[in-house]
Write a protein that holds these residues in place. Structure first.
Motif, mmCIF file in Angstrom:
data_model
loop_
_atom_site.group_PDB
_atom_site.id
_atom_site.type_symbol
_atom_site.label_atom_id
_atom_site.label_comp_id
_atom_site.label_asym_id
_atom_site.label_seq_id
_atom_site.Cartn_x
_atom_site.Cartn_y
_atom_site.Cartn_z
ATOM 1 N N ASP A 341 -6.769 1.645 -21.521
ATOM 2 C CA ASP A 341 -8.314 1.731 -22.215
ATOM 3 C C ASP A 341 -9.487 1.781 -20.978
ATOM 4 O O ASP A 341 -10.711 1.601 -21.586
ATOM 5 N N GLY A 342 -9.098 1.533 -19.847
ATOM 6 C CA GLY A 342 -9.935 1.661 -18.736
ATOM 7 C C GLY A 342 -10.548 0.229 -18.306
ATOM 8 O O GLY A 342 -11.294 0.329 -17.201
ATOM 9 N N SER A 343 -10.114 -0.842 -18.915
ATOM 10 C CA SER A 343 -10.384 -2.225 -18.594
ATOM 11 C C SER A 343 -9.364 -2.935 -17.310
ATOM 12 O O SER A 343 -8.326 -2.284 -17.316
ATOM 13 N N LEU A 344 -10.192 -3.810 -16.924
ATOM 14 C CA LEU A 344 -9.045 -4.379 -15.612
ATOM 15 C C LEU A 344 -8.210 -5.074 -16.234
ATOM 16 O O LEU A 344 -8.230 -6.293 -16.937
ATOM 17 N N LYS A 345 -6.948 -5.040 -15.973
ATOM 18 C CA LYS A 345 -5.649 -5.983 -16.201
ATOM 19 C C LYS A 345 -5.446 -6.867 -15.114
ATOM 20 O O LYS A 345 -5.050 -8.055 -15.697
ATOM 21 N N ASP A 346 -5.590 -6.578 -13.867
ATOM 22 C CA ASP A 346 -5.124 -7.715 -12.798
ATOM 23 C C ASP A 346 -5.680 -7.345 -11.655
ATOM 24 O O ASP A 346 -6.091 -6.116 -11.262
ATOM 25 N N ILE A 347 -6.003 -8.338 -11.007
ATOM 26 C CA ILE A 347 -6.446 -8.306 -9.529
ATOM 27 C C ILE A 347 -5.635 -9.108 -8.588
ATOM 28 O O ILE A 347 -5.214 -10.261 -8.600
ATOM 29 N N GLU A 348 -5.284 -8.511 -7.602
ATOM 30 C CA GLU A 348 -4.209 -9.133 -6.572
ATOM 31 C C GLU A 348 -4.921 -9.221 -5.245
ATOM 32 O O GLU A 348 -5.425 -7.787 -4.796
ATOM 33 N N GLU A 349 -5.133 -10.130 -4.611
ATOM 34 C CA GLU A 349 -5.569 -9.922 -3.165
ATOM 35 C C GLU A 349 -5.019 -9.256 -1.992
ATOM 36 O O GLU A 349 -3.751 -9.558 -2.375
ATOM 37 N N VAL A 350 -5.236 -8.754 -1.277
ATOM 38 C CA VAL A 350 -4.681 -8.012 0.126
ATOM 39 C C VAL A 350 -4.524 -9.156 1.203
ATOM 40 O O VAL A 350 -5.749 -9.576 1.359
ATOM 41 N N ASP A 351 -3.477 -9.335 1.716
ATOM 42 C CA ASP A 351 -3.574 -10.268 2.637
ATOM 43 C C ASP A 351 -4.217 -9.982 3.900
ATOM 44 O O ASP A 351 -3.999 -8.865 4.495
ATOM 45 N N ASN A 352 -4.848 -10.749 4.557
ATOM 46 C CA ASN A 352 -5.481 -10.597 5.792
ATOM 47 C C ASN A 352 -4.604 -10.951 6.941
ATOM 48 O O ASN A 352 -3.691 -11.625 6.720
ATOM 49 N N ALA A 353 -4.765 -10.102 7.910
ATOM 50 C CA ALA A 353 -3.911 -10.064 9.157
ATOM 51 C C ALA A 353 -5.107 -10.710 10.265
ATOM 52 O O ALA A 353 -5.708 -11.553 10.509
ATOM 53 N N PHE A 354 -5.027 -9.650 11.278
ATOM 54 C CA PHE A 354 -6.027 -9.931 12.468
ATOM 55 C C PHE A 354 -6.989 -8.683 12.736
ATOM 56 O O PHE A 354 -6.701 -7.477 12.563
ATOM 57 N N TYR A 355 -8.008 -9.053 13.340
ATOM 58 C CA TYR A 355 -8.816 -7.749 13.646
ATOM 59 C C TYR A 355 -9.276 -6.899 12.810
ATOM 60 O O TYR A 355 -9.286 -5.594 12.838
ATOM 61 N N GLY A 356 -9.569 -7.322 11.717
ATOM 62 C CA GLY A 356 -9.996 -6.627 10.538
ATOM 63 C C GLY A 356 -8.702 -5.762 9.941
ATOM 64 O O GLY A 356 -8.871 -4.928 8.999
ATOM 65 N N MET A 357 -7.645 -5.878 10.311
ATOM 66 C CA MET A 357 -6.509 -5.422 9.671
ATOM 67 C C MET A 357 -6.025 -6.208 8.295
ATOM 68 O O MET A 357 -6.345 -7.474 8.320
#
Length: 643
Positions: A341-357
């Motif tokens: 229906d277009g609503s947000l089901k889940d949010i998962e964070e993307v893991d940080n590494a180094f130097y903006g990666m």
């Protein structure tokens, strides 16, 4: 704007960015900094004055951001992501994703304001030419410095369109700055490296700029900060900045109903504005530990952003940086799942590494052994100097660890644990045989000692009726264990099957794994155990491999046998230990996910000590007592959530 005191919001963004920021030194650029400095000083004036304004700059309105009422009306009318949210224009009327360096500089050219993401006030102005040169100064000031964005291509996959840049400025000695204790360079010149994200959100164009070194350049620490906040409440804790302007073109964004990567530009109480992103991935390794992983940088898939309303299934408590979503400008890379229906089901964070990666997961390392020498990448460990054993039999992999099986005798092995996240051997070893675990989760491991079966806390799982256990194997998804054993003087092998005791320490093991890796994805696994109203968490005597993970400790008793962790589940938490009415420790000041560690006696009966944990509840302090005793149950329990 949501009702939140400015001071609280300032503290949240500063702490959040410190926890989530990148570490290390500024990476070496392939360009010579001296030549760049000379080029900047000689050419920047011509670069600005000769280029003129692009059409987008002439049409831009630098008057500031949209009002909160504008955002609220957008949220009300666009509570779910639908095709109607995005206006479809002809190609000439819409913003396109840049396909070349020239395209990107064309989008960047013009006049932009820098906005304080907490106060929503513009504090600086930057005019960028279509060749990357710029003029910069503070709002209501005529003082200006000049500089240049130079494509740096630090990330693999940056072929046609740059994502990373070298930045250099001159003329700092002609500007006035707040007294931060960080003096401007005498020659007026400074340089650093940064990554840029860019797109359109809620009627405005945005550029997000993040310094990709260690965040201590004059540019990130002073120049690009809001001069009204020189006391580190907002400014020096952040190495990222937002430029915005009113957009002269529409930007298309298709409605997604699946899982995809997205950059979150804005948020309100009901949902988020996100721009779909695509990853550029390559094999890399942690420069400190040598741990190999899949590195990623992100480029826009589309220039437009969609508004997605939260559904009831979204649980922000699972997020390490949940407070980002309490800010109107989260600046947050996530993986989103959207309902039909277009609503947000889940949010998962993307893991940080180094130097903006970013870190998208571990890769198999280069591991080998010879005799008693263990090799991990280019590191060598002579285990004969550390303990018993006469030969390495094998090396086994688990999440974040390499398990080294050393032969001691026909009846005994010594297992060394190499921690890939720390880049070192654990100081404690396991002495026994038949070490096994489920899948790649080492925290589920059990092993035998004679005719006993124990887990990694040393707790007894089973006592065999025979004299020596020869083999262990999980069956029925780990609910039971098949045990092969022998009697002394009898060559026959006997088989037993026992049911594993109910182990209630999954939360402890998940927290220790997160503390080891630092990954937001591991924090999520920990918080999946937490009751909704939990405010802190206690661990007694964690598993043997954690000794180096938690290296700071308050020693209450030198000869105490117990190791206690008090873990904060929200910011502004304090922990104190009392003996009777007397406070006997310094106060631990803890933010979310941090812990205080104590060496103390945990009583079986009447408690000797009391731990007092104070948390904030809508601006009011609440204190919860834990009389320091063992947690009772059918089996020994090492952890507990407190509400």
């Amino acid at each position: 704007m949501r009702k939140k005191t400015i001071l609280t919001a300032l503290m949240l963004i500063s702490a959040d960015l410190l926890l989530g920021g990148c570490a290390g030194n500024v990476p070496q650029s392939p360009k010579d900094s001296t030549l760049q400095k000379e080029s900047t000083q000689q050419s920047e004036s011509a670069g600005i004055e000769g280029s003129g304004k692009s059409d987008s700059a002439e049409n831009a309105d630098p008057s500031g951001p949209k009002t909160d009422s504008d955002s609220e009306s957008k949220a009300d009318s666009g509570s779910q992501a639908t095709d109607a949210d995005s206006t479809t224009k002809t190609d000439s009327e819409t913003l396109k994703v840049p396909a070349s360096e020239k395209d990107l500089f064309t989008f960047m050219s013009g006049e932009w304001n820098l906005i304080n993401p907490v106060t929503h006030e513009d504090y600086a102005h930057i005019e960028i030419s279509d060749n990357g040169y710029f003029k910069y100064g503070y709002t209501d000031s005529d003082e200006r410095c000049t500089g240049v964005f130079t494509p740096d291509h630090q990330y693999k996959g940056e072929e046609n369109v740059p994502l990373s840049f070298a930045l250099s400025v001159s003329g700092l000695d002609k500007m006035t700055f707040p007294d931060t204790g960080y003096l401007a360079p005498d020659d007026g010149y400074n340089s650093t490296y940064a990554k840029l994200y860019y797109g359109n959100c809620d009627g405005e164009d945005y550029i997000y700029m993040e310094e990709t070194g260690n965040g201590d350049s004059f540019m990130s620490s002073v120049l690009f900060q809001d001069p009204k906040y020189p006391d580190e409440t907002f400014s020096l804790g952040s190495n990222s900045f937002i430029m915005h302007r009113e957009s002269s073109k529409a930007a298309n964004a298709s409605a997604e109903t699946d899982t995809f990567y997205a950059w979150i530009w804005k948020a309100d109480d009901s949902g988020i504005w996100t721009q779909e992103m695509k990853p550029l991935t390559w094999d890399d390794e942690n420069e400190y530990t040598g741990n190999p992983y899949t590195a990623a940088a992100f480029m826009p898939k589309e220039m437009g952003s969609k508004y997605y309303k939260y559904s009831n299934s979204v649980n922000k408590k699972l997020l390490l940086n949940e407070y980002n979503l309490e800010l109107d400008f989260p600046r947050y890379m996530c993986r989103l799942t959207v309902n039909s229906d277009g609503s947000l089901k889940d949010i998962e964070e993307v893991d940080n590494a180094f130097y903006g990666m970013y870190d998208l997961g571990d890769l198999e390392p280069e591991v080998s052994f010879e005799g008693m020498t263990f090799h991990f990448k280019n590191k060598f460990y002579d285990l004969s100097k550390l303990g018993a054993g006469n030969a390495i039999l094998d090396v086994f992999h688990a999440y974040g660890k390499e398990i080294i099986d050393c032969h001691v005798s026909p009846h005994m092995s010594e297992y060394y644990i190499y921690d890939r996240f720390l880049g070192e051997l654990c100081p404690e070893t396991i002495q026994g045989t038949n070490l096994i675990w489920l899948d790649d989760d080492f925290t589920t491991a059990i092993y035998s000692q004679g005719n006993d079966v124990r887990d990694l806390c040393g707790d007894l799982m089973y006592h065999s009726n025979y004299d020596e256990i020869l083999d262990l194997a999980f069956i029925e998804d780990g609910k039971k264990v098949r045990c092969s054993a022998i009697k002394s003087g009898d060559s026959k092998t006997y088989e037993e099957v026992f049911e594993m005791p109910e182990r209630l320490d999954g939360a402890m093991n998940a927290y220790c794994t997160f503390a080891d890796s630092g990954r937001a994805s591991d924090y999520r696994k920990f918080m999946e155990y937490a009751p909704k109203d939990a405010v802190f968490f206690v661990v007694i005597d964690p598993q043997i491999w954690t000794r180096n993970v938690f290296n700071m400790q308050e020693v209450i008793e030198e000869d105490a046998l117990n190791d206690v962790l008090v873990v904060a589940l929200q910011d502004d938490t304090t922990s104190d230990v009392y003996e009777g009415d007397k406070k006997i420790t310094d106060t631990w000041y803890l933010n979310k996910e941090r812990c205080g560690r104590y060496k103390m006696t945990v009583s079986e009966g009447m408690p000797r000590y009391t731990v007092k944990v104070t948390t904030q509840d809508q601006g009011k302090e609440k204190t919860k007592d834990w009389p320091v005793t063992e947690f009772s149950g059918k089996t020994y329990t090492h952890c507990k959530f407190f509400s």
